[in-house]
Design a protein around this motif. Structure first.
Motif, short mmCIF file in Angstrom:
data_model
loop_
_atom_site.label_atom_id
_atom_site.label_comp_id
_atom_site.label_asym_id
_atom_site.label_seq_id
_atom_site.Cartn_x
_atom_site.Cartn_y
_atom_site.Cartn_z
N PHE A 179 0.81 -1.22 0.00
CA PHE A 179 0.00 0.00 0.00
C PHE A 179 0.85 1.27 0.00
CE2 PHE A 179 -3.00 3.10 1.72
CZ PHE A 179 -4.14 2.80 1.01
N ASP A 180 1.85 1.33 0.86
CA ASP A 180 2.65 2.55 0.99
C ASP A 180 3.47 2.86 -0.27
OD1 ASP A 180 1.70 3.03 3.48
OD2 ASP A 180 3.44 2.26 4.56
N ASN A 181 3.70 1.86 -1.09
CA ASN A 181 4.48 2.08 -2.31
C ASN A 181 3.62 2.32 -3.54
OD1 ASN A 181 7.09 1.86 -1.18
ND2 ASN A 181 6.91 -0.37 -1.13
N LEU A 182 2.31 2.45 -3.35
CA LEU A 182 1.42 2.77 -4.46
C LEU A 182 1.34 4.29 -4.60
CD1 LEU A 182 -1.50 0.24 -3.86
CD2 LEU A 182 0.32 0.08 -5.56
N SER A 183 1.82 4.81 -5.71
CA SER A 183 1.82 6.26 -5.91
C SER A 183 0.50 6.78 -6.45
CB SER A 183 2.95 6.65 -6.87
OG SER A 183 2.77 6.02 -8.13
N ASN A 184 -0.32 5.88 -7.00
CA ASN A 184 -1.60 6.30 -7.58
C ASN A 184 -2.66 6.38 -6.48
OD1 ASN A 184 -4.25 6.15 -8.94
ND2 ASN A 184 -3.02 5.91 -10.79
N VAL A 185 -3.20 7.58 -6.27
CA VAL A 185 -4.20 7.77 -5.21
C VAL A 185 -5.47 6.97 -5.50
CG1 VAL A 185 -5.63 9.49 -4.03
CG2 VAL A 185 -3.28 10.05 -4.67
N ASP A 186 -5.85 6.87 -6.77
CA ASP A 186 -7.06 6.12 -7.12
C ASP A 186 -6.92 4.64 -6.76
OD1 ASP A 186 -8.44 8.31 -8.04
OD2 ASP A 186 -7.75 8.07 -10.11
N HIS A 187 -5.75 4.07 -6.97
CA HIS A 187 -5.53 2.67 -6.62
C HIS A 187 -5.68 2.45 -5.12
CE1 HIS A 187 -2.97 1.95 -10.50
NE2 HIS A 187 -4.27 2.08 -10.74
N ARG A 188 -5.13 3.37 -4.33
CA ARG A 188 -5.27 3.26 -2.88
C ARG A 188 -6.72 3.40 -2.47
NH1 ARG A 188 -0.48 6.64 -2.70
NH2 ARG A 188 -1.68 8.41 -1.91
N LYS A 189 -7.44 4.30 -3.13
CA LYS A 189 -8.86 4.49 -2.79
C LYS A 189 -9.66 3.23 -3.08
CE LYS A 189 -11.39 7.02 -5.54
NZ LYS A 189 -11.99 8.21 -6.20
N TYR A 190 -9.40 2.58 -4.22
CA TYR A 190 -10.13 1.35 -4.56
C TYR A 190 -9.82 0.22 -3.58
CZ TYR A 190 -11.06 3.78 -8.96
OH TYR A 190 -11.47 4.69 -9.90
N ILE A 191 -8.58 0.16 -3.11
CA ILE A 191 -8.21 -0.87 -2.13
C ILE A 191 -8.98 -0.65 -0.83
CG2 ILE A 191 -6.33 -1.73 -0.67
CD1 ILE A 191 -4.44 -1.26 -3.03
N VAL A 192 -9.05 0.59 -0.38
CA VAL A 192 -9.76 0.89 0.87
C VAL A 192 -11.26 0.61 0.72
CG1 VAL A 192 -10.35 2.71 2.51
CG2 VAL A 192 -8.03 2.57 1.60
N ILE A 193 -11.83 0.97 -0.43
CA ILE A 193 -13.25 0.68 -0.67
C ILE A 193 -13.49 -0.83 -0.68
CG2 ILE A 193 -15.11 0.81 -2.38
CD1 ILE A 193 -14.02 3.54 -3.18
N GLY A 194 -12.58 -1.58 -1.33
CA GLY A 194 -12.69 -3.04 -1.32
C GLY A 194 -12.56 -3.61 0.07
N ASP A 195 -11.70 -3.01 0.89
CA ASP A 195 -11.54 -3.44 2.28
C ASP A 195 -12.84 -3.24 3.06
OD1 ASP A 195 -10.49 -4.29 4.64
OD2 ASP A 195 -9.11 -2.62 4.92
N ILE A 196 -13.48 -2.09 2.86
CA ILE A 196 -14.76 -1.82 3.53
C ILE A 196 -15.81 -2.85 3.11
CG2 ILE A 196 -16.66 -0.18 3.75
CD1 ILE A 196 -14.60 2.07 3.37
N ALA A 197 -15.89 -3.11 1.80
CA ALA A 197 -16.91 -4.05 1.30
C ALA A 197 -16.65 -5.47 1.83
CB ALA A 197 -16.92 -4.03 -0.23
N PHE A 198 -15.41 -5.94 1.72
CA PHE A 198 -15.08 -7.30 2.16
C PHE A 198 -15.28 -7.48 3.66
CE2 PHE A 198 -11.84 -10.17 3.94
CZ PHE A 198 -12.25 -11.37 3.38
N SER A 199 -14.72 -6.56 4.44
CA SER A 199 -14.79 -6.70 5.90
C SER A 199 -16.21 -6.54 6.40
CB SER A 199 -13.88 -5.66 6.56
OG SER A 199 -12.55 -5.81 6.13
N GLY A 200 -16.95 -5.61 5.81
CA GLY A 200 -18.34 -5.44 6.21
C GLY A 200 -19.19 -6.66 5.89
N MET A 201 -18.98 -7.23 4.71
CA MET A 201 -19.74 -8.42 4.32
C MET A 201 -19.39 -9.60 5.22
SD MET A 201 -19.81 -10.40 0.65
CE MET A 201 -20.51 -8.97 -0.18
N TRP A 202 -18.10 -9.77 5.52
CA TRP A 202 -17.72 -10.92 6.36
C TRP A 202 -18.12 -10.74 7.82
CZ3 TRP A 202 -16.78 -12.60 1.77
CH2 TRP A 202 -16.57 -13.96 1.60
N SER A 203 -18.27 -9.51 8.26
CA SER A 203 -18.84 -9.30 9.60
C SER A 203 -20.24 -9.89 9.66
CB SER A 203 -18.88 -7.80 9.93
OG SER A 203 -17.60 -7.23 9.91
#
Length: 236
Positions: free
Chosen positions: A96-120
Motif C-alpha cells: 500500500f505505501d508504495n502505491l503512488s496512484n491515489v485512485d488505486h489506494r482508494k479502490y483498495i480501501v473501498i474493497g476493504d470496507i466491502a469485504f470486511s463489512g460483508m464478512w462481519s
C-alpha cells in the motif's frame, strides 16, 4: 487533488512511496494486527469443523454436528474464503505505501470496507446458525465437543475483529477524501482580491465629501455660453 506530500498519505498511506519495506512498521499497523488475528480465527473455524463436526455412519455417509450437511459446508466456506481474502488484503497492505496512484489506494480501501463489512455479517450468520443447530443436536456425545464448540466460539470472535477492520477502513477512507479534496477558500477564484472601483466600471467618480461639489461631468462644456437677456446657461 492535493499536490506534494499530502497526496502521498491519502487513504492511510504512510507517505513512504519508493522506500524499502519495513517489516516491523508493517506488523505494528492496527489493520494488519486485526487481519492476522482474524486469519488465525478463520483457520480454527474451518479446521475444527472439518476435523470434529462430522462422524461416519454405515454406508459411508456422514452426519454433521450442526444438523444438515449444508450447515457444516456454510461454516467451512465462510472460514476458507475469509482465510483467502485476508491473505489478499495482507499482501495489499504490504504494497500500500508504495502505491503512488491515489485512485488505486482508494479502490483498495473501498474493497476493504466491502469485504470486511460483508464478512462481519457472514460471521454473524455463521455464529447464530451453528449455535442454534448445535443446541438442538440430541447426539452430542458422538462428536468431539471441544472442536465443535471452538468453531462456534471463534465464529463469534471473528465478528468483532471484522467489525473493527471495517471501522478502520471507513476511517481511512474518510481521511483520504479529506486529504484528496481539502476544503479551501481561494480569494482569487472570482477576482475577490480586486476592490470595486467606480472609475474602472466607466462611471463618474462619486461625490467628494467635505467639498460640497460634484465632479464635472465629462460631457459638459467647460465654458458655457451666455444666453440673451443676461441669463447664463447652468452646468450640471
Amino acid at each position: 487533488m492535493m499536490e506534494g506530500g499530502s497526496s502521498w498519505s491519502a487513504y492511510g498511506s504512510g507517505g513512504s512511496t519508493g522506500s524499502g519495506f519495513d517489516v516491523v512498521a508493517f506488523l505494528k499497523k492496527p489493520q494488519v494486527i486485526l487481519r492476522l488475528v482474524s486469519w488465525v480465527f478463520s483457520i480454527i473455524v474451518f479446521s475444527c469443523i472439518a476435523a470434529d463436526a462430522y462422524y461416519s455412519v454405515s454406508g459411508g455417509s456422514h452426519v454433521c454436528a450442526y444438523g444438515d450437511m449444508s450447515n457444516c459446508g456454510y461454516g467451512t466456506a465462510v472460514g476458507v474464503l475469509a482465510f483467502l481474502g485476508l491473505l489478499v488484503f495482507l499482501v495489499l497492505d504490504a504494497l500500500f505505501d508504495n502505491l503512488s496512484n491515489v485512485d488505486h489506494r482508494k479502490y483498495i480501501v473501498i474493497g476493504d470496507i466491502a469485504f470486511s463489512g460483508m464478512w462481519s455479517f457472514l460471521w454473524f450468520v455463521c455464529f447464530c446458525l451453528l449455535t442454534n443447530k448445535w443446541t438442538e443436536n440430541k447426539e452430542k456425545d458422538k462428536f468431539t465437543k471441544s472442536g465443535v464448540e471452538a468453531a462456534i466460539a471463534f465464529s463469534f470472535f471473528s465478528i468483532g475483529t471484522f467489525i473493527a477492520i471495517t471501522v478502520l477502513a471507513v476511517i481511512r477512507y474518510r481521511k483520504g477524501v479529506v486529504d484528496e479534496f481539502p476544503p479551501e477558500y481561494d480569494p482569487n477564484a472570482f477576482g475577490g482580491n480586486t476592490p470595486y472601483s467606480g472609475t474602472e466600471q466607466g462611471n463618474a467618480p462619486p461625490y467628494q465629501a467635505g467639498t460640497g461639489e460634484f465632479n464635472q461631468s465629462p460631457f459638459t462644456s467647460q465654458d458655457p455660453k451666455p444666453l440673451p437677456g443676461g441669463y447664463q446657461q447652468q452646468t450640471y
